[in-house]
Design an enzyme around this catalytic site. Structure first.
Site, PDB file in Angstrom:
ATOM      1  N   HIS A  23       0.861  -1.191   0.000  1.00  0.00           N
ATOM      2  CA  HIS A  23       0.000   0.000   0.000  1.00  0.00           C
ATOM      3  C   HIS A  23       0.892   1.234   0.000  1.00  0.00           C
ATOM      4  O   HIS A  23       1.189   1.802   1.061  1.00  0.00           O
ATOM      5  CB  HIS A  23      -0.913  -0.021   1.225  1.00  0.00           C
ATOM      6  N   GLU A  74      -2.656  -1.732  -3.242  1.00  0.00           N
ATOM      7  CA  GLU A  74      -3.827  -1.012  -2.760  1.00  0.00           C
ATOM      8  C   GLU A  74      -3.485   0.436  -2.486  1.00  0.00           C
ATOM      9  O   GLU A  74      -2.336   0.772  -2.178  1.00  0.00           O
ATOM     10  CB  GLU A  74      -4.412  -1.683  -1.520  1.00  0.00           C
ATOM     11  N   HIS A 134      -8.105  -5.836   7.556  1.00  0.00           N
ATOM     12  CA  HIS A 134      -7.916  -4.808   8.585  1.00  0.00           C
ATOM     13  C   HIS A 134      -8.176  -5.404   9.964  1.00  0.00           C
ATOM     14  O   HIS A 134      -9.304  -5.712  10.327  1.00  0.00           O
ATOM     15  CB  HIS A 134      -8.804  -3.575   8.382  1.00  0.00           C
ATOM     16  N   HIS A 178      -0.231  -5.856   9.565  1.00  0.00           N
ATOM     17  CA  HIS A 178       0.235  -5.411  10.880  1.00  0.00           C
ATOM     18  C   HIS A 178       0.220  -6.546  11.902  1.00  0.00           C
ATOM     19  O   HIS A 178       1.217  -6.782  12.603  1.00  0.00           O
ATOM     20  CB  HIS A 178      -0.636  -4.248  11.372  1.00  0.00           C
TER      21      HIS A 178
END
Length: 237
Positions: free
Chosen positions: A43, A70, A190, A214
């Site tokens: 990203h 993205e 996410h 993450h």
């Protein structure tokens, strides 16, 4: 089996914190694929605070699985993706000052804009996906843009799951069912992690792909990245 695409932004963040090339982003991407991951996600943001635009180009010959880029389709991003021609482009409505993606597209308000950019990318042979929340009206509007897939924004599910509220999965189930009826492929991402991914997978019909960065990289600090990739793959069976 749902495909696992590993977002390597945090590897770039660690590298950038010291300058130089440690850890080597390209080597990490190659290793993650060797460990069994089905794709690599990046990203790039305008300020290049983690993935740099040059990284996206450099990764092109390294990613032999699926390559997902993205971001917010500003002109520089569009030019990048159209030149690289990854497997998939995921449109995320990030403002330049956001720390991390925190909202999905309003596919009603931005209907015309999304139709135009999706047509451009699809003409180039790139699969398209729209980052979106679970509002059924927005899912219906997404289907009229011509996109191939949607990516369900899963922050609320993750936040409620850790509290023990498994009912938070229901809006995602309904959104996924509608998407399937409308002929859309389903991705998700996410705050998905090793604790909540299996329940999500078990309940979402036709879940094609999850993009995880993450949490996966954070879990790897304790468990090792090869082990963590395979733990995710096991939960996604």
């Amino acid at each position: 089996m749902t495909k696992l695409s590993v977002n390597i932004n945090k590897i770039a963040t660690l590298r950038n914190s010291r300058g130089g090339n440690i850890p080597n982003l390209l080597k990490v991407a190659s290793d993650i694929q060797d460990f069994g991951a089905n794709g690599i996600t990046v990203h790039p943001r305008p300020d290049e605070r983690h993935i740099k635009y040059q990284d996206a180009y450099d990764l092109k010959p390294v990613v032999v699985t699926e390559y997902n880029i993205e971001g917010n389709p500003i002109q520089k991003f569009k030019d990048l993706v159209l030149e690289i021609k990854p497997t998939q482009v995921t449109f995320v409505p990030d403002g330049e000052d956001v720390l991390t993606s925190n909202a999905g597209w309003d596919t009603i308000k931005h209907q015309s804009y999304l139709k135009d950019i999706i047509a451009e990318f699809k003409e180039a042979g790139i699969r398209t996906s729209i980052f979106i929340e679970t509002d059924l009206n927005l899912i219906e509007a997404a289907a009229t843009t011509g996109t191939d897939r949607i990516e369900l924004y899963t922050e609320n599910y993750a936040a409620e799951y850790v509290k023990g509220n498994k009912e938070a999965i229901q809006p995602y189930v309904e959104a996924a069912k509608l998407a399937v009826d409308l002929g859309l492929g389903i991705n998700a991402g996410h705050d998905l992690n090793l604790e909540n991914i299996k329940y999500f997978k078990q309940n979402i019909p036709n879940l094609a792909e999850v993009s995880i960065g993450h949490a996966l990289i954070s879990e790897s600090i304790y468990l090792g990245i090869e082990n963590v990739v395979n733990l995710y793959l096991d939960r996604l069976k």
